[in-house]
Write a protein that holds these residues in place. Structure first.
Motif, PDB file in Angstrom:
ATOM      1  N   GLU A   1       0.842  -1.193   0.000  1.00  0.00           N
ATOM      2  CA  GLU A   1       0.000   0.000   0.000  1.00  0.00           C
ATOM      3  C   GLU A   1       0.880   1.246   0.000  1.00  0.00           C
ATOM      4  O   GLU A   1       1.819   1.346   0.794  1.00  0.00           O
ATOM      5  CB  GLU A   1      -0.864  -0.027   1.263  1.00  0.00           C
ATOM      6  N   LEU A   2       0.579   2.162  -0.892  1.00  0.00           N
ATOM      7  CA  LEU A   2       1.345   3.422  -0.932  1.00  0.00           C
ATOM      8  C   LEU A   2       0.610   4.514  -0.174  1.00  0.00           C
ATOM      9  O   LEU A   2      -0.626   4.544  -0.156  1.00  0.00           O
ATOM     10  CB  LEU A   2       1.550   3.874  -2.378  1.00  0.00           C
ATOM     11  N   VAL A   3       1.372   5.377   0.467  1.00  0.00           N
ATOM     12  CA  VAL A   3       0.776   6.488   1.230  1.00  0.00           C
ATOM     13  C   VAL A   3       1.489   7.793   0.882  1.00  0.00           C
ATOM     14  O   VAL A   3       2.565   7.794   0.274  1.00  0.00           O
ATOM     15  CB  VAL A   3       0.888   6.250   2.761  1.00  0.00           C
ATOM     16  N   ASP A   4       0.870   8.861   1.313  1.00  0.00           N
ATOM     17  CA  ASP A   4       1.462  10.181   1.113  1.00  0.00           C
ATOM     18  C   ASP A   4       2.675  10.308   2.047  1.00  0.00           C
ATOM     19  O   ASP A   4       2.518  10.195   3.275  1.00  0.00           O
ATOM     20  CB  ASP A   4       0.405  11.256   1.447  1.00  0.00           C
ATOM     21  N   PRO A   5       3.876  10.542   1.504  1.00  0.00           N
ATOM     22  CA  PRO A   5       5.076  10.583   2.360  1.00  0.00           C
ATOM     23  C   PRO A   5       5.068  11.754   3.337  1.00  0.00           C
ATOM     24  O   PRO A   5       5.825  11.754   4.307  1.00  0.00           O
ATOM     25  CB  PRO A   5       6.238  10.703   1.361  1.00  0.00           C
ATOM     26  N   ARG A   6       4.188  12.721   3.106  1.00  0.00           N
ATOM     27  CA  ARG A   6       4.173  13.894   3.996  1.00  0.00           C
ATOM     28  C   ARG A   6       3.601  13.550   5.368  1.00  0.00           C
ATOM     29  O   ARG A   6       3.960  14.141   6.356  1.00  0.00           O
ATOM     30  CB  ARG A   6       3.404  15.052   3.354  1.00  0.00           C
ATOM     31  N   ASP A   7       2.691  12.566   5.424  1.00  0.00           N
ATOM     32  CA  ASP A   7       2.194  12.167   6.747  1.00  0.00           C
ATOM     33  C   ASP A   7       2.286  10.648   6.967  1.00  0.00           C
ATOM     34  O   ASP A   7       1.988  10.154   8.054  1.00  0.00           O
ATOM     35  CB  ASP A   7       0.752  12.654   6.972  1.00  0.00           C
ATOM     36  N   GLY A   8       2.723   9.936   5.949  1.00  0.00           N
ATOM     37  CA  GLY A   8       2.895   8.482   6.088  1.00  0.00           C
ATOM     38  C   GLY A   8       1.589   7.744   6.309  1.00  0.00           C
ATOM     39  O   GLY A   8       1.579   6.584   6.739  1.00  0.00           O
ATOM     40  N   GLU A   9       0.469   8.369   5.975  1.00  0.00           N
ATOM     41  CA  GLU A   9      -0.819   7.787   6.349  1.00  0.00           C
ATOM     42  C   GLU A   9      -1.905   7.954   5.286  1.00  0.00           C
ATOM     43  O   GLU A   9      -2.574   6.991   4.904  1.00  0.00           O
ATOM     44  CB  GLU A   9      -1.271   8.456   7.647  1.00  0.00           C
ATOM     45  N   SER A  10      -2.063   9.212   4.802  1.00  0.00           N
ATOM     46  CA  SER A  10      -3.159   9.473   3.855  1.00  0.00           C
ATOM     47  C   SER A  10      -2.866   8.825   2.508  1.00  0.00           C
ATOM     48  O   SER A  10      -1.717   8.533   2.179  1.00  0.00           O
ATOM     49  CB  SER A  10      -3.315  10.972   3.597  1.00  0.00           C
ATOM     50  N   PHE A  11      -3.921   8.660   1.725  1.00  0.00           N
ATOM     51  CA  PHE A  11      -3.718   8.248   0.340  1.00  0.00           C
ATOM     52  C   PHE A  11      -3.051   9.384  -0.413  1.00  0.00           C
ATOM     53  O   PHE A  11      -3.222  10.559  -0.073  1.00  0.00           O
ATOM     54  CB  PHE A  11      -5.058   7.936  -0.334  1.00  0.00           C
ATOM     55  N   LEU A  12      -2.346   9.021  -1.468  1.00  0.00           N
ATOM     56  CA  LEU A  12      -1.722  10.043  -2.315  1.00  0.00           C
ATOM     57  C   LEU A  12      -2.788  10.752  -3.149  1.00  0.00           C
ATOM     58  O   LEU A  12      -3.803  10.142  -3.497  1.00  0.00           O
ATOM     59  CB  LEU A  12      -0.708   9.386  -3.248  1.00  0.00           C
ATOM     60  N   PRO A  13      -2.557  12.036  -3.474  1.00  0.00           N
ATOM     61  CA  PRO A  13      -3.520  12.722  -4.349  1.00  0.00           C
ATOM     62  C   PRO A  13      -3.625  11.999  -5.694  1.00  0.00           C
ATOM     63  O   PRO A  13      -2.635  11.449  -6.187  1.00  0.00           O
ATOM     64  CB  PRO A  13      -2.905  14.110  -4.535  1.00  0.00           C
ATOM     65  N   ASN A  14      -4.846  12.041  -6.259  1.00  0.00           N
ATOM     66  CA  ASN A  14      -5.103  11.377  -7.549  1.00  0.00           C
ATOM     67  C   ASN A  14      -4.130  11.760  -8.646  1.00  0.00           C
ATOM     68  O   ASN A  14      -3.709  10.922  -9.431  1.00  0.00           O
ATOM     69  CB  ASN A  14      -6.479  11.812  -8.087  1.00  0.00           C
ATOM     70  N   ASP A  15      -3.850  13.100  -8.695  1.00  0.00           N
ATOM     71  CA  ASP A  15      -3.096  13.560  -9.867  1.00  0.00           C
ATOM     72  C   ASP A  15      -1.641  13.089  -9.882  1.00  0.00           C
ATOM     73  O   ASP A  15      -0.953  13.215 -10.887  1.00  0.00           O
ATOM     74  CB  ASP A  15      -3.194  15.095 -10.009  1.00  0.00           C
ATOM     75  N   VAL A  16      -1.180  12.503  -8.779  1.00  0.00           N
ATOM     76  CA  VAL A  16       0.178  11.938  -8.781  1.00  0.00           C
ATOM     77  C   VAL A  16       0.209  10.659  -9.616  1.00  0.00           C
ATOM     78  O   VAL A  16       1.243  10.260 -10.146  1.00  0.00           O
ATOM     79  CB  VAL A  16       0.637  11.655  -7.324  1.00  0.00           C
ATOM     80  N   LYS A  17      -0.948  10.005  -9.741  1.00  0.00           N
ATOM     81  CA  LYS A  17      -1.077   8.768 -10.516  1.00  0.00           C
ATOM     82  C   LYS A  17      -0.020   7.735 -10.123  1.00  0.00           C
ATOM     83  O   LYS A  17       0.690   7.163 -10.963  1.00  0.00           O
ATOM     84  CB  LYS A  17      -0.998   9.058 -12.012  1.00  0.00           C
ATOM     85  N   ALA A  18       0.093   7.526  -8.813  1.00  0.00           N
ATOM     86  CA  ALA A  18       1.170   6.677  -8.301  1.00  0.00           C
ATOM     87  C   ALA A  18       1.046   5.224  -8.775  1.00  0.00           C
ATOM     88  O   ALA A  18       2.053   4.574  -9.057  1.00  0.00           O
ATOM     89  CB  ALA A  18       1.197   6.752  -6.778  1.00  0.00           C
ATOM     90  N   ALA A  19      -0.209   4.721  -8.871  1.00  0.00           N
ATOM     91  CA  ALA A  19      -0.368   3.319  -9.269  1.00  0.00           C
ATOM     92  C   ALA A  19       0.226   3.094 -10.659  1.00  0.00           C
ATOM     93  O   ALA A  19       1.013   2.162 -10.874  1.00  0.00           O
ATOM     94  CB  ALA A  19      -1.851   2.934  -9.238  1.00  0.00           C
ATOM     95  N   ALA A  20      -0.139   3.980 -11.582  1.00  0.00           N
ATOM     96  CA  ALA A  20       0.381   3.839 -12.952  1.00  0.00           C
ATOM     97  C   ALA A  20       1.896   4.025 -12.976  1.00  0.00           C
ATOM     98  O   ALA A  20       2.615   3.352 -13.725  1.00  0.00           O
ATOM     99  CB  ALA A  20      -0.295   4.860 -13.865  1.00  0.00           C
TER     100      ALA A  20
END
Ligand code: PLP
Length: 457
Positions: free
Chosen positions: A369-388
């Motif tokens: 599972e990937l998370v937002d590195p700024r808080d280590g908890e929230s999901f990443l914003p959509n526009d980062v498109k991390a999955a792709a």
């Protein structure tokens, strides 16, 4: 006449095929051997995800499976299930129940997971109708995937997939975990199920359908024991059926023949797919317990549902050869024994990264599972498109994994699924982990740069 070499990647403007994603350059794959795929340009991809769909559990290019198919094709490739049975279907049915699912009474073979789940839906409704009850509603988890047909899409809670087909879809019901984080005790999901039962009336609920361990929709997540205990208790009290979608988990993926073997309850209906054909034949199916079969046997004596290729001898010959390989090579045992260490190795390799929230799973079905590195908890914003980004970066590192969005909206909650072939050697597994770690490092720095750019820092 000289022909030009085929392109290493095919884009929408260079193909007569109607691609799934018109902006994705599809690598043009020529052949496979073991856990490796090879492009037309000779490039090599280490397959850590069953050729992308958790299918190729025995690896690529296996002669025994090819020969089993060729032998049967010469003898008898096809007869229609409506008119005939055939000895391959009969034998595969016996073997599947004896070896893998002795708790189940009957089996039907189809050619894909969606078909198997459609059949399960029909049988669930048919079961109640045979008993004089008119139940029709199906409940399933919001974070789920059960197939691409309209019936199974309605079951799959993810809005991103359902949109814009809602007008076609049955109004099935979906329960938590719905906060985007998972319900650690199972009580939230059970409370939601209770609310539905009370609001709509238990006499309307035909079945609860779920993956015992989720695949792409919520990689390698399985609800806690208390949820399963509570679900079994409500089945007893309210009379709905439990249907397990084991399209991905069936035939060894989680280290037992079926994932339900590791849970405190048995399903009434069970579907399987993927591993039994292992990528050598489109083969899936549905199993049901004795009481479900008996409702039909002592009622109308007809279960009118099927597809042209159901139970065809060619497909069943491959299924038998796959089953034989799983048994003879001790592969389910291998996955059970090796899975925990593989998860630890993956955790050690990527768990320290700021963008990695959790590494989970069992057997050879592992989720990161990937998370937002700024808080280590929230999901990443959509526009980062991390999955792709993970999938594309892994491919650059010569590794195939499958990423998806796991939040109930289906757009956020970036996760990656790793599902190696059962036959992968320790060295090959280590190479997969190594290439994945390198990919995640790179994704992390790209994500951090993107977040910094978007916040202007
Ligand atoms: N159920 C689950 C859990 C799946 O992962 C899939 C496909 O990935 C399906 C059902 C649908 O199977 P198919 O694509 O063979 O129709």
């Amino acid at each position: 006449m000289a022909t030009s070499a085929p392109p290493a990647e095919v884009t929408a403007d260079r193909t007569s095929v109607f691609p799934r994603d018109l902006d994705w350059p599809y690598p043009n794959i020529d052949r496979g051997a073991g856990v490796r795929l090879y492009g037309v340009d000779g490039s090599e991809i280490l397959d850590a995800c069953g050729a992308g769909a958790m299918v190729a559990c025995l690896g690529h290019g296996r002669r025994d499976l090819v020969e089993a198919a060729a032998r049967q094709a010469e003898r008898l490739s096809y007869v229609y299930y409506h008119h005939f049975t055939n000895e391959l279907q009969e034998e595969l049915g016996r073997r599947v129940i004896d070896v893998a699912a002795p708790e189940m009474a009957r089996v039907r073979f189809v050619t894909g997971g969606s078909e198997a789940n459609e059949m399960a839906l029909r049988l669930a409704r048919g079961y109640h109708a045979e008993r004089g009850e008119s139940r029709w509603r199906i409940v399933s988890p919001a974070q789920s995937y059960h197939g691409a047909t309209l019936g199974t899409l309605a079951l799959s809670g993810r809005r991103s997939l359902q949109h814009p087909y809602e007008p076609y879809l049955a109004d099935h019901l979906h329960i938590a975990p719905s906060t985007g984080r998972f319900d650690e005790t199972g009580s939230e999901a059970l409370a939601e199920l209770d609310r539905l039962l009370e609001a709509l009336g238990p006499e309307t609920i035909a079945a609860f359908v779920c993956e015992p361990v989720s695949a792409a929709a919520l990689p390698a997540y399985s609800p806690p024991q208390r949820f399963w205990d509570g679900l079994a208790e409500r089945r007893e009290r309210h009379g709905f059926l439990i249907v397990f979608d084991e399209i991905v988990t069936g035939f060894g993926r989680t280290g037992s023949w079926f994932a339900y073997n590791q849970l405190p309850l048995e399903p009434d209906i069970l579907t399987f797919g993927k591993a039994l054909g292992a990528g050598y034949a489109p083969l899936a199916g549905m199993l049901c317990s004795a009481h479900v079969y008996e409702a039909v046997a002592s009622g109308s004596r007809e279960f009118e549902h099927g597809h042209t290729w159901d139970g065809a001898p060619l497909l069943c010959a491959v299924g038998l050869a796959v089953l034989e390989a799983l048994v003879d090579e001790g592969l389910v045992e291998r996955v059970r024994a090796r899975g925990p260490a593989l998860r630890d190795e993956l955790e050690a390799a990527v768990g320290g990264h700021d963008i990695v929230g959790e590494v989970r799973g069992c057997g050879y079905l592992l989720g990161v599972e990937l998370v937002d590195p700024r808080d280590g908890e929230s999901f990443l914003p959509n526009d980062v498109k991390a999955a792709a980004l993970v999938d594309a970066t892994a491919l650059e590192h010569g590794l195939l994994v499958t990423s998806s969005h796991s939040a109930p909206d289906g757009f956020t909650g970036d996760q990656t699924l790793i599902a190696p072939a059962y036959v992968a050697t320790d060295e090959e597994l280590a190479e997969m982990v190594e290439r994945f770690a390198a990919s995640i490092s790179e994704v992390e720095s790209r994500v951090k740069n993107a977040l910094a750019a978007s916040s202007g820092t």
